[in-house]
Design a protein around this motif. Structure first.
Motif, PDB file in Angstrom:
ATOM      1  N   VAL A  47      39.760  49.414   9.160  1.00 47.09           N
ATOM      2  CA  VAL A  47      40.475  48.330   9.842  1.00 47.09           C
ATOM      3  C   VAL A  47      39.737  47.027   9.534  1.00 47.09           C
ATOM      4  O   VAL A  47      38.721  46.718  10.168  1.00 47.09           O
ATOM      5  CB  VAL A  47      40.547  48.566  11.364  1.00 47.09           C
ATOM      6  CG1 VAL A  47      41.319  47.446  12.033  1.00 47.09           C
ATOM      7  CG2 VAL A  47      41.192  49.918  11.668  1.00 47.09           C
ATOM      8  N   PRO A  48      40.223  46.247   8.553  1.00 50.20           N
ATOM      9  CA  PRO A  48      39.533  45.011   8.166  1.00 50.20           C
ATOM     10  C   PRO A  48      40.260  43.750   8.630  1.00 50.20           C
ATOM     11  O   PRO A  48      41.470  43.748   8.867  1.00 50.20           O
ATOM     12  CB  PRO A  48      39.582  45.097   6.644  1.00 50.20           C
ATOM     13  CG  PRO A  48      40.914  45.751   6.369  1.00 50.20           C
ATOM     14  CD  PRO A  48      41.228  46.644   7.563  1.00 50.20           C
ATOM     15  N   LEU A  49      39.509  42.675   8.766  1.00 47.55           N
ATOM     16  CA  LEU A  49      40.057  41.324   8.888  1.00 47.55           C
ATOM     17  C   LEU A  49      39.278  40.437   7.923  1.00 47.55           C
ATOM     18  O   LEU A  49      38.084  40.646   7.696  1.00 47.55           O
ATOM     19  CB  LEU A  49      39.923  40.789  10.318  1.00 47.55           C
ATOM     20  CG  LEU A  49      40.840  41.394  11.382  1.00 47.55           C
ATOM     21  CD1 LEU A  49      40.462  40.863  12.760  1.00 47.55           C
ATOM     22  CD2 LEU A  49      42.309  41.084  11.094  1.00 47.55           C
ATOM     23  N   LYS A  50      39.958  39.453   7.375  1.00 50.93           N
ATOM     24  CA  LYS A  50      39.312  38.566   6.397  1.00 50.93           C
ATOM     25  C   LYS A  50      38.208  37.749   7.049  1.00 50.93           C
ATOM     26  O   LYS A  50      37.127  37.556   6.488  1.00 50.93           O
ATOM     27  CB  LYS A  50      40.355  37.639   5.771  1.00 50.93           C
ATOM     28  CG  LYS A  50      39.844  36.790   4.617  1.00 50.93           C
ATOM     29  CD  LYS A  50      40.955  35.969   4.015  1.00 50.93           C
ATOM     30  CE  LYS A  50      40.473  35.120   2.849  1.00 50.93           C
ATOM     31  NZ  LYS A  50      40.050  35.945   1.705  1.00 50.93           N
ATOM     32  N   VAL A  51      38.490  37.236   8.248  1.00 49.28           N
ATOM     33  CA  VAL A  51      37.497  36.489   9.025  1.00 49.28           C
ATOM     34  C   VAL A  51      37.571  36.955  10.472  1.00 49.28           C
ATOM     35  O   VAL A  51      38.531  37.607  10.887  1.00 49.28           O
ATOM     36  CB  VAL A  51      37.732  34.958   8.953  1.00 49.28           C
ATOM     37  CG1 VAL A  51      37.581  34.452   7.534  1.00 49.28           C
ATOM     38  CG2 VAL A  51      39.097  34.586   9.510  1.00 49.28           C
TER      39      VAL A  51
ATOM     40  N   SER B  72      43.718  57.457  18.077  1.00 49.62           N
ATOM     41  CA  SER B  72      44.498  58.390  18.900  1.00 49.62           C
ATOM     42  C   SER B  72      45.088  59.525  18.073  1.00 49.62           C
ATOM     43  O   SER B  72      45.494  60.549  18.623  1.00 49.62           O
ATOM     44  CB  SER B  72      45.621  57.649  19.631  1.00 49.62           C
ATOM     45  OG  SER B  72      46.669  57.297  18.744  1.00 49.62           O
ATOM     46  N   LEU B  73      45.128  59.377  16.751  1.00 47.03           N
ATOM     47  CA  LEU B  73      45.563  60.455  15.861  1.00 47.03           C
ATOM     48  C   LEU B  73      44.387  61.333  15.433  1.00 47.03           C
ATOM     49  O   LEU B  73      44.582  62.356  14.776  1.00 47.03           O
ATOM     50  CB  LEU B  73      46.244  59.880  14.622  1.00 47.03           C
ATOM     51  CG  LEU B  73      47.583  59.170  14.840  1.00 47.03           C
ATOM     52  CD1 LEU B  73      48.069  58.535  13.537  1.00 47.03           C
ATOM     53  CD2 LEU B  73      48.631  60.130  15.379  1.00 47.03           C
ATOM     54  N   GLY B  74      43.172  60.910  15.795  1.00 46.52           N
ATOM     55  CA  GLY B  74      41.995  61.702  15.466  1.00 46.52           C
ATOM     56  C   GLY B  74      41.200  61.197  14.280  1.00 46.52           C
ATOM     57  O   GLY B  74      40.310  61.892  13.785  1.00 46.52           O
ATOM     58  N   PHE B  75      41.477  59.953  13.833  1.00 41.87           N
ATOM     59  CA  PHE B  75      40.744  59.408  12.692  1.00 41.87           C
ATOM     60  C   PHE B  75      39.573  58.539  13.156  1.00 41.87           C
ATOM     61  O   PHE B  75      39.767  57.609  13.942  1.00 41.87           O
ATOM     62  CB  PHE B  75      41.660  58.552  11.812  1.00 41.87           C
ATOM     63  CG  PHE B  75      42.695  59.325  11.063  1.00 41.87           C
ATOM     64  CD1 PHE B  75      42.346  60.104   9.971  1.00 41.87           C
ATOM     65  CD2 PHE B  75      44.026  59.279  11.451  1.00 41.87           C
ATOM     66  CE1 PHE B  75      43.309  60.827   9.277  1.00 41.87           C
ATOM     67  CE2 PHE B  75      44.991  60.001  10.768  1.00 41.87           C
ATOM     68  CZ  PHE B  75      44.637  60.780   9.680  1.00 41.87           C
ATOM     69  N   PRO B  76      38.363  58.802  12.659  1.00 40.64           N
ATOM     70  CA  PRO B  76      37.269  57.853  12.870  1.00 40.64           C
ATOM     71  C   PRO B  76      37.632  56.496  12.256  1.00 40.64           C
ATOM     72  O   PRO B  76      38.356  56.432  11.255  1.00 40.64           O
ATOM     73  CB  PRO B  76      36.095  58.500  12.133  1.00 40.64           C
ATOM     74  CG  PRO B  76      36.442  59.947  12.051  1.00 40.64           C
ATOM     75  CD  PRO B  76      37.934  60.002  11.917  1.00 40.64           C
ATOM     76  N   ILE B  77      37.116  55.430  12.852  1.00 37.48           N
ATOM     77  CA  ILE B  77      37.441  54.072  12.431  1.00 37.48           C
ATOM     78  C   ILE B  77      36.244  53.437  11.729  1.00 37.48           C
ATOM     79  O   ILE B  77      35.120  53.460  12.246  1.00 37.48           O
ATOM     80  CB  ILE B  77      37.831  53.202  13.650  1.00 37.48           C
ATOM     81  CG1 ILE B  77      39.003  53.830  14.425  1.00 37.48           C
ATOM     82  CG2 ILE B  77      38.164  51.784  13.194  1.00 37.48           C
ATOM     83  CD1 ILE B  77      40.298  53.933  13.656  1.00 37.48           C
ATOM     84  N   LEU B  78      36.481  52.866  10.552  1.00 38.77           N
ATOM     85  CA  LEU B  78      35.512  51.994   9.896  1.00 38.77           C
ATOM     86  C   LEU B  78      36.003  50.577  10.147  1.00 38.77           C
ATOM     87  O   LEU B  78      36.963  50.122   9.512  1.00 38.77           O
ATOM     88  CB  LEU B  78      35.414  52.302   8.405  1.00 38.77           C
ATOM     89  CG  LEU B  78      34.551  51.356   7.560  1.00 38.77           C
ATOM     90  CD1 LEU B  78      33.126  51.265   8.107  1.00 38.77           C
ATOM     91  CD2 LEU B  78      34.537  51.793   6.100  1.00 38.77           C
ATOM     92  N   TYR B  79      35.357  49.886  11.090  1.00 40.83           N
ATOM     93  CA  TYR B  79      35.856  48.572  11.527  1.00 40.83           C
ATOM     94  C   TYR B  79      35.079  47.445  10.843  1.00 40.83           C
ATOM     95  O   TYR B  79      33.844  47.422  10.855  1.00 40.83           O
ATOM     96  CB  TYR B  79      35.746  48.443  13.046  1.00 40.83           C
ATOM     97  CG  TYR B  79      36.373  47.166  13.553  1.00 40.83           C
ATOM     98  CD1 TYR B  79      37.752  46.981  13.497  1.00 40.83           C
ATOM     99  CD2 TYR B  79      35.591  46.139  14.065  1.00 40.83           C
ATOM    100  CE1 TYR B  79      38.332  45.806  13.931  1.00 40.83           C
ATOM    101  CE2 TYR B  79      36.163  44.963  14.514  1.00 40.83           C
ATOM    102  CZ  TYR B  79      37.535  44.798  14.438  1.00 40.83           C
ATOM    103  OH  TYR B  79      38.113  43.622  14.866  1.00 40.83           O
ATOM    104  N   PHE B  80      35.842  46.501  10.296  1.00 40.95           N
ATOM    105  CA  PHE B  80      35.277  45.409   9.497  1.00 40.95           C
ATOM    106  C   PHE B  80      35.991  44.111   9.873  1.00 40.95           C
ATOM    107  O   PHE B  80      36.502  43.410   9.019  1.00 40.95           O
ATOM    108  CB  PHE B  80      35.466  45.748   8.010  1.00 40.95           C
ATOM    109  CG  PHE B  80      34.771  44.819   7.049  1.00 40.95           C
ATOM    110  CD1 PHE B  80      33.432  44.516   7.173  1.00 40.95           C
ATOM    111  CD2 PHE B  80      35.477  44.271   5.991  1.00 40.95           C
ATOM    112  CE1 PHE B  80      32.805  43.677   6.273  1.00 40.95           C
ATOM    113  CE2 PHE B  80      34.863  43.432   5.078  1.00 40.95           C
ATOM    114  CZ  PHE B  80      33.520  43.127   5.218  1.00 40.95           C
ATOM    115  N   GLY B  81      36.032  43.827  11.198  1.00 39.30           N
ATOM    116  CA  GLY B  81      36.823  42.680  11.631  1.00 39.30           C
ATOM    117  C   GLY B  81      36.170  41.770  12.647  1.00 39.30           C
ATOM    118  O   GLY B  81      36.704  40.718  12.974  1.00 39.30           O
ATOM    119  N   GLY B  82      35.029  42.137  13.185  1.00 43.46           N
ATOM    120  CA  GLY B  82      34.334  41.289  14.137  1.00 43.46           C
ATOM    121  C   GLY B  82      35.005  41.217  15.501  1.00 43.46           C
ATOM    122  O   GLY B  82      36.038  41.829  15.748  1.00 43.46           O
TER     123      GLY B  82
END
Length: 394
Positions: free
Chosen positions: A296-300, A315-325
């Protein structure tokens, strides 16, 4: 039976988080004995072209799952040109203005913001008619477009946007916001305004997606959603380093960056990155059964923004790699949903990817089960709606 109207720029059969969010709200209100009406443009998003069933029509009234949907004409566009996008928004806004002024509407009305011009026109007209206005703020405009450098700070368009923003907050009866940052921002100007947190939770699930664990395949990370300026998917593909890693990145979606992304992947042959285009929700979920992690990314860093993909895919069971601040980082970390890399820090992101590559599939399987349990406990849409109804928000 109580009646309520929801005004939104997006609604199914359009795809995307905004359309799904509004549909879920409509369905939940219907389940709680509301007669729900939707007012929106003719279906065109995210391609920026009218869907075949709406071509050649000025307006359409239809029934979707017991909800009456009124669609008004729009000149559709997903152009990066600000003037063309403005013309598109104006085309719907003018029809919306006359419809709200002339037609009879329920006394309770939910207005989605952004787009700011559409919410401004809705609030302006309906406040004159003394309606109960529930403003649903999912992002802070014009702050977000300034952070994305889509308009210049202190320009005429910026100042006019600030005027519209202040008016909709002032005239709204109450406000529901998707993040604590949004509520803090509104209270900084209108401290007495009634505001309620309304996260973009998905439909509560009692059974998780039956994910398949293919031991001999690489770890599959996916992004599914809008390919727009805010997400920065093209830049992501340019700057991540998957060389020598046991990782593939798979992309699903459509939007303004689609052609640029296709050119990058197919002509420059970016390693271990695959683009699948736009698929419907059912087909997407079927394909994702063999995948492992959602990015899950955001540019800024966008103040106030919390991507709904955090809630949807955990909620579907996927771990999240978050890159959005921002607030999204707190949600991922507090609920043990996965990994966080500071927005814009590609060295940190590549470091996280290296660590993920060293994970075994068995460890990922255990993590998926944990993420599903944590998210379904923390992100309960029915409970959220029930609490808002108890507060007489709707």
């Amino acid at each position: 039976m109580k009646e309520i109207l929801i005004i939104s720029n997006y609604y199914p059969p359009e795809n995307g988080a905004a359309a799904n969010r509004i549909e879920l709200l409509a369905l939940k209100l219907k389940q709680n004995n509301y007669k729900v009406f939707i007012l929106c443009p003719l279906g065109n998003y995210p391609k920026g072209k009218l869907f075949p069933e709406y071509k050649g029509k000025f307006s359409v009234t239809e029934n979707r799952d017991g909800i009456t949907v009124k669609r008004l004409w729009i000149y559709p566009s997903v152009s990066n040109n600000l003037l063309v996008r403005l013309i598109s928004v104006l085309s719907f806004s003018l029809g919306l203005f006359f419809y709200l002024w002339i037609k009879k509407t329920p006394n309770k009305i939910v207005v989605q913001s952004p787009p700011l011009l559409i919410s401004f026109i809705s609030v302006f007209v309906l406040s004159l008619k003394k309606k109960k206005l529930i403003l649903n703020v999912s992002d802070l405009w014009p702050l977000a477009v300034i952070e994305l450098k889509a308009i210049k700070e202190n320009s005429i368009s910026h100042k006019f946007s600030l005027f519209m923003e202040r008016l909709i907050y002032k005239k709204a009866t109450l406000i529901i916001g998707q993040s604590n940052e949004i509520i803090t921002h509104i209270h900084s100007s209108f401290p007495e305004k009634k505001c309620y947190l309304y996260r973009n939770f998905p439909e509560n699930r009692s059974v998780k997606l039956e994910l398949e664990h293919l031991e001999k395949e690489p770890i599959k990370i996916f992004y599914a959603g809008l390919l727009g300026i805010a997400q920065g998917i093209t830049e992501l593909c340019q700057k991540i380093n998957l060389q020598g890693l046991n990782i593939e990145l798979h992309l699903f979606g459509d939007g303004a960056e689609k052609r640029q992304l296709e050119d990058l992947i197919y002509r420059q042959k970016v390693q271990n990155v695959f683009f699948h285009g736009m698929v419907n929700r059912e087909e997407l979920h079927s394909k994702l059964k063999t995948f492992d992690i959602a990015i899950v990314p955001l540019k800024v860093r966008l103040y106030g923004s919390v991507p709904s993909k955090i809630f949807e895919y955990s909620s579907l069971g996927f771990p999240i790699l978050y890159f959005g601040g921002g607030e999204g980082e707190i949600i991922v970390e507090e609920n043990n949903l996965g990994w966080v890399a500071e927005v814009g820090d590609y060295a940190k992101l590549n470091s996280k990817l290296k660590a993920i590559s060293e994970c075994g599939k068995l460890d990922l399987k255990k993590m998926k089960n944990s993420v599903w349990e944590n998210s379904n406990y923390a992100f309960d849409l029915d409970k959220q709606i029930r609490l808002l109804l108890e507060e007489d928000v709707f």
